[in-house]
Design an enzyme around this catalytic site. Structure first.
Site, PDB file in Angstrom:
ATOM      1  N   ASP A  62       0.049   5.119   0.919  1.00  0.00           N
ATOM      2  CA  ASP A  62      -0.078   6.091   2.010  1.00  0.00           C
ATOM      3  C   ASP A  62      -0.178   5.385   3.364  1.00  0.00           C
ATOM      4  O   ASP A  62      -1.041   4.541   3.563  1.00  0.00           O
ATOM      5  CB  ASP A  62      -1.298   6.976   1.782  1.00  0.00           C
ATOM      6  N   ASP A 107       0.880  -1.170   0.000  1.00  0.00           N
ATOM      7  CA  ASP A 107       0.000   0.000   0.000  1.00  0.00           C
ATOM      8  C   ASP A 107       0.917   1.218   0.000  1.00  0.00           C
ATOM      9  O   ASP A 107       2.104   1.115   0.378  1.00  0.00           O
ATOM     10  CB  ASP A 107      -0.847  -0.062   1.279  1.00  0.00           C
ATOM     11  N   ALA A 115      -6.096  14.758   5.079  1.00  0.00           N
ATOM     12  CA  ALA A 115      -6.408  15.739   4.028  1.00  0.00           C
ATOM     13  C   ALA A 115      -5.870  15.266   2.674  1.00  0.00           C
ATOM     14  O   ALA A 115      -5.783  16.065   1.727  1.00  0.00           O
ATOM     15  CB  ALA A 115      -5.792  17.089   4.397  1.00  0.00           C
ATOM     16  N   THR A 156      -2.652   1.222  -4.742  1.00  0.00           N
ATOM     17  CA  THR A 156      -3.089   2.361  -3.933  1.00  0.00           C
ATOM     18  C   THR A 156      -4.424   2.927  -4.369  1.00  0.00           C
ATOM     19  O   THR A 156      -4.692   3.087  -5.573  1.00  0.00           O
ATOM     20  CB  THR A 156      -2.015   3.478  -3.967  1.00  0.00           C
ATOM     21  N   CYS A 190     -11.959  -1.741  -8.647  1.00  0.00           N
ATOM     22  CA  CYS A 190     -10.541  -1.671  -8.256  1.00  0.00           C
ATOM     23  C   CYS A 190     -10.293  -0.968  -6.922  1.00  0.00           C
ATOM     24  O   CYS A 190      -9.179  -1.019  -6.386  1.00  0.00           O
ATOM     25  CB  CYS A 190      -9.705  -1.018  -9.347  1.00  0.00           C
ATOM     26  N   ARG A 191     -11.306  -0.317  -6.347  1.00  0.00           N
ATOM     27  CA  ARG A 191     -11.100   0.390  -5.075  1.00  0.00           C
ATOM     28  C   ARG A 191     -11.075  -0.595  -3.936  1.00  0.00           C
ATOM     29  O   ARG A 191     -12.026  -1.349  -3.736  1.00  0.00           O
ATOM     30  CB  ARG A 191     -12.205   1.428  -4.887  1.00  0.00           C
ATOM     31  N   ASP A 220      -1.865  -0.500   5.789  1.00  0.00           N
ATOM     32  CA  ASP A 220      -2.145   0.120   7.095  1.00  0.00           C
ATOM     33  C   ASP A 220      -3.634   0.203   7.377  1.00  0.00           C
ATOM     34  O   ASP A 220      -4.036   0.473   8.517  1.00  0.00           O
ATOM     35  CB  ASP A 220      -1.504   1.518   7.186  1.00  0.00           C
TER      36      ASP A 220
HETATM   37  O1  GMZ Z   1      -3.453   4.015   1.635  1.00  0.00           O
HETATM   38  P1  GMZ Z   1      -3.599   4.204   0.127  1.00  0.00           P
HETATM   39  O2  GMZ Z   1      -4.595   3.199  -0.487  1.00  0.00           O
HETATM   40  O3  GMZ Z   1      -2.238   4.158  -0.606  1.00  0.00           O
HETATM   41  O4  GMZ Z   1      -4.178   5.705  -0.125  1.00  0.00           O
HETATM   42  C1  GMZ Z   1      -5.105   6.274   0.794  1.00  0.00           C
HETATM   43  C2  GMZ Z   1      -5.409   7.648   0.251  1.00  0.00           C
HETATM   44  O5  GMZ Z   1      -5.975   7.537  -1.020  1.00  0.00           O
HETATM   45  C3  GMZ Z   1      -6.433   8.392   1.077  1.00  0.00           C
HETATM   46  O6  GMZ Z   1      -7.562   7.542   1.267  1.00  0.00           O
HETATM   47  C4  GMZ Z   1      -8.648   8.255   1.881  1.00  0.00           C
HETATM   48  O7  GMZ Z   1      -9.735   7.355   2.015  1.00  0.00           O
HETATM   49  P2  GMZ Z   1     -11.026   7.519   1.037  1.00  0.00           P
HETATM   50  O8  GMZ Z   1     -10.543   7.156  -0.369  1.00  0.00           O
HETATM   51  O9  GMZ Z   1     -11.503   8.951   1.131  1.00  0.00           O
HETATM   52  O10 GMZ Z   1     -12.028   6.473   1.565  1.00  0.00           O
HETATM   53  C5  GMZ Z   1      -8.249   8.781   3.262  1.00  0.00           C
HETATM   54  O11 GMZ Z   1      -7.989   7.656   4.107  1.00  0.00           O
HETATM   55  C6  GMZ Z   1      -6.959   9.618   3.160  1.00  0.00           C
HETATM   56  O12 GMZ Z   1      -6.504   9.933   4.461  1.00  0.00           O
HETATM   57  C7  GMZ Z   1      -5.888   8.862   2.423  1.00  0.00           C
HETATM   58  O13 GMZ Z   1      -4.763   9.724   2.207  1.00  0.00           O
HETATM   59 MG    MG Z   2      -2.746   3.276   3.314  1.00  0.00          MG
HETATM   60 ZN    ZN Z   3     -11.360   2.017  -8.966  1.00  0.00          ZN
END
Ligand code: GMZ
Ligand code: MG
Ligand code: ZN
Length: 180
Positions: free
Chosen positions: A10, A8, A19, A51, A100-101, A127
Site C-alpha cells: 500500500d 511494500d 481507511a 505487507t 512479523c509486523r 513508503d
Molecule cells: O503499506 P503496507 O504495509 O503494504 O500496508 C499498510 C496497510 O496495512 C494499512 O496500514 C495501516 O497502519 P496500521 O496497521 O493501522 O498501523 C494504515 O497505515 C493504513 O492506512 C494502511 O492502509
Molecule cells: Mg505502505
Molecule cells: Zn504479524
C-alpha cells in the site's frame, strides 16, 4: 543466483487509504507502478511483496478477501508484462506482539529463509518509516518512495540517509542503473 527486489504494497504498488484497502474494488494501482514491476521482471528480477495488513486483525476484511485483492494485484501486474513472485503478509494488529509486523523484520526473515537469500543484496522499497526500519533491522537496502505515505514520512524524517525517489518507477530505474 536470483536477483530480488522487495516491495511494500500500500502506497508503493497501489494507492493507499487511511481507511485501509478493504476490497478488490478499493485496490487501484499507482500510475507507473505496474510498469515499474514489469521493468524489473523484464530485467530478470524477482519481485516479492511484504505487507502489513492489520485490517485482518481489526475485522475490516478477511483472508479470503485479502486473497482476492492479491489476485487482482497479480493479474494487473501480469497484464502489464510483469510478475509478482510471492507475497508475505502480517495479518496481526499493533497489540498482538507478533514478530512479523513491520517495523519488525519477521517478514524479511521469512522471505530470506524461503528463498535462501542474503538480504544485504536486496533493495526494499517502501513508503512508511516502519518499512525503512524493518529493512534496516533485517540488513536489506531501504529505499523510500514519496507516493502513499512517503511524502508524510519524508516531512517527518527529513534527514533520512537512504535513496529517496518520487515514484516506484524512478526507484526501479535507480536499481537497474546501480546494477549495470
Ligand atoms: O503499506 P503496507 O504495509 O503494504 O500496508 C499498510 C496497510 O496495512 C494499512 O496500514 C495501516 O497502519 P496500521 O496497521 O493501522 O498501523 C494504515 O497505515 C493504513 O492506512 C494502511 O492502509
Ligand atoms: Mg505502505
Ligand atoms: Zn504479524
Amino acid at each position: 543466483m536470483s536477483k530480488f527486489v522487495i516491495l511494500d504494497r500500500d502506497g508503493v504498488i497501489n494507492e493507499d487509504s487511511d481507511a485501509y484497502i478493504k476490497s478488490p474494488d478499493e485496490w487501484l494501482p499507482i500510475p507507473g507502478s505496474l510498469e515499474a514491476i514489469a521493468l524489473l521482471t523484464q530485467q530478470g528480477y524477482r519481485t516479492v511483496v511484504l505487507t502489513n495488513q492489520s485490517g485482518i486483525a481489526r475485522g475490516l476484511f478477511d483472508l479470503s478477501t485479502l486473497d482476492r485483492i492479491h489476485d487482482k494485484m497479480r493479474a494487473a501486474v501480469e497484464a502489464t508484462g510483469g510478475r509478482i513472485d510471492d507475497v508475505f503478509v502480517c495479518p496481526h494488529g499493533p497489540e498482538d506482539g507478533c514478530a512479523c509486523r513491520k517495523p519488525k523484520p519477521g517478514l524479511f526473515h521469512a522471505f530470506a529463509e524461503k528463498y535462501k537469500v542474503d538480504l544485504k543484496t536486496v533493495p526494499a522499497i517502501g513508503d512508511s518509516f516502519r518499512d525503512i526500519q524493518a529493512a534496516q533491522a533485517a540488513g536489506a537496502q531501504p529505499i523510500l518512495v514519496e507516493t502513499g505515505k512517503g511524502a508524510r514520512t519524508l516531512a517527518r524524517y527529513p534527514n533520512l540517509d537512504i535513496p529517496i525517489f518520487p515514484t516506484l518507477y524512478a526507484a526501479v530505474q535507480y536499481i537497474l542503473f546501480e546494477a549495470r
